[in-house]
Design a protein around this motif. Structure first.
Motif, PDB file in Angstrom:
ATOM      1  N   SER A  56     -14.676  13.752  16.539  1.00  0.00           N
ATOM      2  CA  SER A  56     -14.190  12.830  17.575  1.00  0.00           C
ATOM      3  C   SER A  56     -15.024  12.967  18.837  1.00  0.00           C
ATOM      4  O   SER A  56     -15.368  11.958  19.478  1.00  0.00           O
ATOM      5  CB  SER A  56     -12.715  13.092  17.886  1.00  0.00           C
ATOM      6  N   LYS A  61     -14.504   8.159  14.800  1.00  0.00           N
ATOM      7  CA  LYS A  61     -13.044   8.061  14.798  1.00  0.00           C
ATOM      8  C   LYS A  61     -12.494   8.353  13.401  1.00  0.00           C
ATOM      9  O   LYS A  61     -12.888   7.706  12.430  1.00  0.00           O
ATOM     10  CB  LYS A  61     -12.610   6.671  15.239  1.00  0.00           C
ATOM     11  N   HIS A 123     -10.768   3.193  13.104  1.00  0.00           N
ATOM     12  CA  HIS A 123     -11.331   4.402  12.505  1.00  0.00           C
ATOM     13  C   HIS A 123     -12.684   4.121  11.869  1.00  0.00           C
ATOM     14  O   HIS A 123     -12.993   2.980  11.534  1.00  0.00           O
ATOM     15  CB  HIS A 123     -10.367   4.967  11.453  1.00  0.00           C
TER      16      HIS A 123
END
Length: 196
Positions: A56, A61, A123
């Motif tokens: 991260s 993500k 993500h």
């Protein structure tokens, strides 16, 4: 491979452009197995959390999902968790297994829940854990087979307590806890063998 080596390899792979853009997979689904010794299960929880934090910080993500936590949520929402806990002591294991397998059926219940999380959360990579905790009610090969239509855009890494082997004679095998040799899954790559 030591824990430290595995953690460094995973970090290099998950943050690599090649992995994130699904290069080198041909037309295969971007599914990866991260096998680890079952005895390292608790350590792997910590290692996975550290990995999520590190990648991260690198701008990648992660959608970090636990099959166990999803299963408990489904059981609570369907109002059967308390009932199962009440009857478990005096019920046959096979009856509990059959009940849970019906309520937690991957195609009907688990995969739609994962699909909701995929749609709701930005993500680059999906992590799936909790495989050992949901066995034998949810089988990893069944999750992966049913997930192919839902999680095909981003690479998906299944953290697997056991071995993932490939042999010409027997094909690919997910051997849970290094002991149970009945799960066959052919379409995933061993992330520990993935070259950056």
């Amino acid at each position: 491979m030591s824990r430290k080596e595995r953690a460094e390899h995973l970090y290099r792979v998950v943050t690599s452009e090649r992995f994130l853009t699904k290069q080198g997979l041909g037309n295969e689904v971007p599914f990866f197995i991260c096998p680890f010794p079952a005895r390292d299960g608790l350590k792997m929880i910590e290692d996975r959390r550290d990995l999520v934090a590190r990648v991260s910080h690198a701008g990648v993500k992660i959608l970090d999902l636990s099959l166990y936590e999803l299963a408990v949520e489904i059981l609570r929402e369907r109002e059967v968790l308390d009932q199962i806990l009440e009857i478990e002591a005096e019920s046959e294991k096979s009856e509990i297994k059959e009940l849970l397998q019906g309520v937690l059926d991957p195609q009907d219940h688990l995969i739609p829940r994962i699909g909701e999380a995929i749609d709701a959360t930005e993500h680059d990579v999906i992590f799936l854990s909790g495989v050992g905790e949901v066995y034998p009610f949810i089988r990893s090969h069944s999750v992966l087979n049913n997930l192919q239509s839902t999680a095909k855009e981003a690479p998906t890494v299944l953290f697997f307590p056991g071995n993932y082997t490939h042999a010409l004679a027997t094909g690919a095998s997910l051997d849970l806890f290094g002991e149970l040799h009945d799960d066959k899954y052919y379409r995933a790559f061993n992330i520990l063998n993935y070259e950056v």
